[in-house]
Write a protein that holds these residues in place. Structure first.
Motif, mmCIF file in Angstrom:
data_model
loop_
_atom_site.group_PDB
_atom_site.id
_atom_site.type_symbol
_atom_site.label_atom_id
_atom_site.label_comp_id
_atom_site.label_asym_id
_atom_site.label_seq_id
_atom_site.Cartn_x
_atom_site.Cartn_y
_atom_site.Cartn_z
ATOM 1 N N GLY A 122 7.864 -4.963 12.485
ATOM 2 C CA GLY A 122 7.189 -3.804 11.904
ATOM 3 C C GLY A 122 7.561 -3.606 10.450
ATOM 4 N N PHE A 123 8.871 -3.688 10.146
ATOM 5 C CA PHE A 123 9.317 -3.534 8.767
ATOM 6 C C PHE A 123 8.781 -4.661 7.883
ATOM 7 N N ALA A 124 8.852 -5.914 8.383
ATOM 8 C CA ALA A 124 8.375 -7.030 7.569
ATOM 9 C C ALA A 124 6.882 -6.906 7.286
ATOM 10 N N THR A 125 6.119 -6.449 8.272
ATOM 11 C CA THR A 125 4.672 -6.284 8.079
ATOM 12 C C THR A 125 4.379 -5.129 7.136
ATOM 13 N N TYR A 126 5.118 -4.046 7.245
ATOM 14 C CA TYR A 126 4.891 -2.899 6.369
ATOM 15 C C TYR A 126 5.153 -3.267 4.910
ATOM 16 N N TYR A 127 6.271 -3.934 4.647
ATOM 17 C CA TYR A 127 6.555 -4.303 3.253
ATOM 18 C C TYR A 127 5.644 -5.424 2.774
ATOM 19 N N GLN A 128 5.157 -6.226 3.698
ATOM 20 C CA GLN A 128 4.091 -7.191 3.359
ATOM 21 C C GLN A 128 2.858 -6.440 2.864
ATOM 22 N N TRP A 129 2.480 -5.369 3.579
ATOM 23 C CA TRP A 129 1.332 -4.556 3.143
ATOM 24 C C TRP A 129 1.560 -4.010 1.732
ATOM 25 N N LEU A 130 2.763 -3.501 1.488
ATOM 26 C CA LEU A 130 3.042 -2.934 0.159
ATOM 27 C C LEU A 130 2.957 -4.000 -0.923
ATOM 28 N N SER A 131 3.414 -5.212 -0.596
ATOM 29 C CA SER A 131 3.308 -6.307 -1.554
ATOM 30 C C SER A 131 1.850 -6.624 -1.845
ATOM 31 N N GLU A 132 1.034 -6.658 -0.807
ATOM 32 C CA GLU A 132 -0.404 -6.921 -1.002
ATOM 33 C C GLU A 132 -1.061 -5.801 -1.798
ATOM 34 N N LYS A 133 -0.623 -4.583 -1.566
ATOM 35 C CA LYS A 133 -1.137 -3.458 -2.356
ATOM 36 C C LYS A 133 -0.805 -3.656 -3.824
ATOM 37 N N HIS A 134 0.417 -4.112 -4.082
ATOM 38 C CA HIS A 134 0.844 -4.383 -5.453
ATOM 39 C C HIS A 134 0.004 -5.489 -6.092
ATOM 40 N N LEU A 135 -0.300 -6.534 -5.322
ATOM 41 C CA LEU A 135 -1.039 -7.683 -5.866
ATOM 42 C C LEU A 135 -2.535 -7.432 -5.959
ATOM 43 N N TYR A 136 -3.084 -6.777 -4.938
ATOM 44 C CA TYR A 136 -4.548 -6.743 -4.800
ATOM 45 C C TYR A 136 -5.158 -5.345 -4.834
ATOM 46 N N GLY A 137 -4.339 -4.289 -4.825
ATOM 47 C CA GLY A 137 -4.881 -2.959 -4.999
ATOM 48 C C GLY A 137 -4.926 -2.105 -3.739
ATOM 49 N N GLN A 138 -5.233 -0.805 -3.952
ATOM 50 C CA GLN A 138 -5.228 0.187 -2.880
ATOM 51 C C GLN A 138 -6.258 -0.110 -1.795
ATOM 52 N N ASP A 139 -7.474 -0.499 -2.195
ATOM 53 C CA ASP A 139 -8.511 -0.755 -1.191
ATOM 54 C C ASP A 139 -8.109 -1.894 -0.269
ATOM 55 N N PHE A 140 -7.526 -2.938 -0.802
ATOM 56 C CA PHE A 140 -7.066 -4.056 0.016
ATOM 57 C C PHE A 140 -6.017 -3.583 1.013
ATOM 58 N N PHE A 141 -5.097 -2.772 0.536
ATOM 59 C CA PHE A 141 -4.039 -2.217 1.380
ATOM 60 C C PHE A 141 -4.625 -1.402 2.532
ATOM 61 N N ASP A 142 -5.554 -0.531 2.211
ATOM 62 C CA ASP A 142 -6.154 0.300 3.257
ATOM 63 C C ASP A 142 -6.942 -0.529 4.260
ATOM 64 N N TRP A 143 -7.586 -1.590 3.784
ATOM 65 C CA TRP A 143 -8.338 -2.444 4.706
ATOM 66 C C TRP A 143 -7.393 -3.219 5.626
ATOM 67 N N GLU A 144 -6.235 -3.606 5.122
ATOM 68 C CA GLU A 144 -5.238 -4.240 5.980
ATOM 69 C C GLU A 144 -4.772 -3.270 7.061
ATOM 70 N N ARG A 145 -4.593 -2.012 6.694
ATOM 71 C CA ARG A 145 -4.210 -1.004 7.691
ATOM 72 C C ARG A 145 -5.294 -0.875 8.761
ATOM 73 N N TYR A 146 -6.538 -0.855 8.329
ATOM 74 C CA TYR A 146 -7.654 -0.716 9.276
ATOM 75 C C TYR A 146 -7.694 -1.902 10.232
ATOM 76 N N LYS A 147 -7.605 -3.130 9.709
ATOM 77 C CA LYS A 147 -7.664 -4.313 10.565
ATOM 78 C C LYS A 147 -6.501 -4.312 11.559
ATOM 79 N N ALA A 148 -5.331 -3.907 11.075
ATOM 80 C CA ALA A 148 -4.172 -3.853 11.959
ATOM 81 C C ALA A 148 -4.398 -2.842 13.074
ATOM 82 N N ALA A 149 -4.980 -1.711 12.732
ATOM 83 C CA ALA A 149 -5.245 -0.686 13.747
ATOM 84 C C ALA A 149 -6.188 -1.196 14.819
#
Length: 784
Positions: free
Chosen positions: A320-347
């Protein structure tokens, strides 16, 4: 039989007692590997301290032969079976050392790749995969993740190969045509994180902002694509070290690709192994790239390696922690919309898992969808609840207080209490220890008296407040709470008392801040305003997705505007386009063409899936996409370009381009063209190429794609029998399952059954016990 049972019972008790009374502090391993016989010759020295009465010592060691065993340089009584070894010491010192000389024949834990490949095409490698308890197959030791110790590994191997292991490279010395490599960890870690990787590699060394040495290994023949598979490598490291707030805890960080790795990657301490299917080029980067795995495995160096869960019920604290910080890294690289879409797909993956079973997250049988994705969601919601500043303080304290130790969910809750002064037991009870996730279908409307009525249904128990965003003309959107409870299917909410201002839109669970499967049904005009005025991606996406409940006539104009919005995130445009195509809008083909011509390759990949029988301009555009900027896109374009009525129009399949650009990582593009060449032109050269791709000379993904194509053609011969049996015996379980399924299917066909019978009769004399058992299970035989 009774005596045997009692003996095993006593041995089980011995294992338990030894786990309670010994602390192993150091492991020194010296290895020589026989790649022809896939055999390990080793000597392991284990330093330990007793902290209670010790009558016996148990070490895990699967299918090993023990040649010499000593305790404190003296002989010691011992016994072994195919699972481990027991020692009975006469006396122990404050500090002690066990030395064992042994031979192992691992089928798990350590893998010898390509050494028996007769084609000469395969890479030759040796690599390990220890999680969860597989390192016991190549080194005898106490294989428990709760026991942390310093490890060092020496390996003598052919000098033409690089050897990589945990920690610092202490020495590298030539001994004739071989080289002795010596690696050592500076700090203790769990033994399942020990690793070894051997192969022909080049190495690029870089340094992080904080001065950590970063070693990136790669294949010499893939150097030109280095910038794509190690994309933003140093930036990812620097970001995570800063974001986590605790300095990287180890002496260096290495990454090494390996062939036929059946997982994505493994976060061995200081030395991540990853599947070489992540060695992408510029085109494959748009299908699946290594950046998210890079971040995920790096995060594990803190979460899992520095602080380690006590057992499988706490595994979410790793993933869970590794995936969460992975999301934050992707947010840093690719932006907020990418981050939110990763959250949606995970859900969505979590919701799908809950349709299969209701195992809670805090259970060792929760499964990957929950350990990774729900675990990350729990941390996301915890961050939302605490606020980022306080959340960051909690994580920093959690890591520092438990460094090089063991943790549970209670450890995290205790940290929250100490740092934030709040008991989050209720939170963890709901999201970690309870099963399922909130789900409801909400139909809402606004009455003239300013009262909103929410009717909802739920297949599961529901009793909680949800945030509700409410936008009223002339006012800023406000945050409200809406209580949805199973026992009451209707809830009223007064949004403005005594006034008749117009409500513009409302959103239950805005931007999906809570892991809840909420579907809203409301008038289309409110959905359209919600889309137009929302900044959050998921509010816009749900405005479009929830339009599916309306007729094409009601929503067409709205969805056309969304589809044409070039600044919109691809998933929102793709959802609008899907509804228009499925609703048979007269403008569907025109809008598909717009999407296919888009510069957004992700939208192109979604749009082409909606094309069934392209004609005219659509057909011409799809022809161009056969060389588009994604191998998945190329594959789909090829499939939609074939003409079975005019075979000669398919001569483009014979272009050299496809062999030169076969598609990474699995050659799927070229394999697809070969399949059509055989089917349309009876091209025997193409058939031979397909057969070759199913052989041991290629990686497991390519082999499976080739076998899939050959099975689609219903083709089988003696050469394929050899390739399929090789797959059946593979240590890569994914490939082995594929080989088994195809062999069983072929065996049921009377045309080919005799080929398999002949192969078994000819080859079974040279098979080992494992191979014979495998064949017996596959075909229901009784080979001895």
């Amino acid at each position: 039989m009774k005596i045997r049972f009692c003996f095993l019972f006593l041995l089980g008790a011995i294992r338990f007692l030894s786990a309670q009374s010994i602390d192993f502090t150091h492991l020194h391993l010296s290895l020589e590997l026989d790649t022809n016989e896939t055999t390990v010759h080793g000597t392991v020295q284990l330093a330990f301290k007793p902290f209670g009465k010790v009558d016996s010592i148990y070490l895990n060691g699967v299918n090993m032969e023990f040649e010499k065993v000593t305790l404190n340089n003296a002989e010691v009584k011992y016994a072994s079976d195919n699972k481990g070894i027991w020692l009975w010491p006469e006396e122990l010192l404050d500090s002690n050392s066990i030395s064992i000389k042994y031979t192992a024949h691992p089928r798990r834990g350590m893998f010898f790749i390509g050494w028996d490949d007769e084609t000469g095409l395969s890479r030759r490698q040796v690599w390990t995969q220890g999680q969860g308890i597989d390192n016991r197959h190549w080194v005898p030791h106490f294989d428990e993740q709760t026991d942390k110790l310093i490890t060092e590994i020496e390996v003598l191997f052919d000098s033409k190969y690089e050897v990589i292991s945990n920690g610092s490279l202490v020495s590298k010395e030539e001994e004739g045509i071989q080289t002795r490599w010596h690696y050592k960890m500076a700090k203790p870690h769990s033994s399942y994180l020990m690793m070894l990787a051997i192969g022909k590699y080049e190495l690029k060394k870089t340094v992080s902002k904080s001065g950590v040495s970063l070693w990136q290994y790669y294949y010499p023949d893939r150097e030109e694509d280095y910038r794509w598979y190690y994309y933003k490598n140093e930036e990812i490291f620097n970001f995570l070290e800063k974001e986590i707030g605790v300095p990287y805890p180890w002496e260096n960080y290495k990454q090494v690709p390996v062939q036929d790795f059946q997982h994505g990657a493994m976060e061995n301490t200081t030395a991540t192994i990853f599947g070489d299917f992540f060695l992408v080029d510029e085109v494959a980067f748009n299908d699946r790239n290594y950046t998210y795995v890079n971040a995920h495995e790096l995060a594990h160096q803190w979460f899992g390696n520095l602080v380690t869960a006590t057992g499988s019920d706490e595994h979410w604290l790793h993933e869970g922690f590794a995936t969460y910080y992975q999301w934050l890294s992707e947010k840093h690289l690719y932006g907020q919309d990418f981050f939110d879409w990763e959250r949606y797909k995970a859900a969505q993956m979590v919701f799908e898992a809950s349709k299969i079973d209701t195992v809670p997250l805090g259970n060792g049988k929760a499964g990957s969808a929950r350990f990774y994705h729900k675990g990350a969601w729990v941390l996301y919601m915890l961050n939302e609840s605490l606020g980022k500043e306080k959340f960051d303080e909690v994580i920093k304290y959690y890591l520092e207080q438990n460094a090089f130790g063991l943790v549970t969910t209670d450890s995290l809750n205790s940290t929250i209490q100490q740092v934030a002064g709040t008991d989050y037991s209720y939170f963890f009870q709901k999201w970690v220890y309870s099963s399922g996730e909130p789900a409801a279908k909400v139909t809402s409307k606004v009455k003239e008296d300013g009262v909103m009525v929410f009717n909802h249904t739920s297949d599961s128990y529901l009793n909680m407040f949800f945030d509700m965003k409410l936008a009223v003309e002339g006012q800023e959107p406000s945050k409200n709470e809406l209580w949805l409870i199973t026992d009451s299917a209707s809830t009223e909410f007064t949004f403005i008392a005594g006034q008749n201002h117009r409500c513009k839109y409302w959103i239950v669970n805005p931007n999906m801040h809570v892991l809840a499967d909420i579907t809203e049904n409301k008038p289309i005009e409110y959905l359209q305003i919600q889309y137009e005025e929302s900044l959050a991606l998921l509010d816009r996406y749900y405005a479009v997705r929830n339009a599916e409940q309306h007729s094409l006539e009601e929503k067409e104009t709205f969805l056309i505007e969304v589809t044409k919005n070039e600044s919109e995130f691809f998933s929102v445009r793709a959802e609008a386009l899907k509804q228009l195509v499925e609703g048979k809008s007269k403008l569907a083909d025109e809008l598909l063409l717009v999407a296919l011509k888009s510069k957004d390759v992700q939208l192109q990949k979604e749009a082409i899936q909606l094309v069934e029988s392209p004609e005219g301009d659509l057909s011409k555009e799809i022809e161009k996409l056969r060389k588009g900027n994604s191998y998945q896109l190329r594959h789909d374009a090829i499939n939609r370009s074939i003409s079975f009525d005019d075979k000669e129009s398919n001569n483009w399949l014979k272009d050299d381009f496809w062999a030169q650009h076969p598609g990474l990582p699995d050659h799927e593009v070229y394999i697809t063209t070969l399949l059509y060449r055989v089917a349309l032109f009876r091209d025997f050269e193409a058939l031979e190429n397909l057969k070759a791709y199913s052989s041991s000379g290629y990686g497991f993904l390519t082999r499976m794609k080739a076998m899939e194509a050959l099975m689609a053609m219903q083709y089988f011969d003696a050469n394929l029998a050899e390739n399929y049996f090789d797959a059946l015996f593979s240590t890569n379980r994914t490939l082995a399952r594929t080989g088994k399924a195809h062999l069983q299917s072929v065996y049921e066909d009377e045309r080919y059954k005799s080929i398999i019978d002949k192969h078994i009769n000819t080859e079974s004399k040279s098979w080992d016990e494992f191979q014979k058992r495998t064949v017996n299970r596959t075909f229901g035989l009784n080979l001895e």
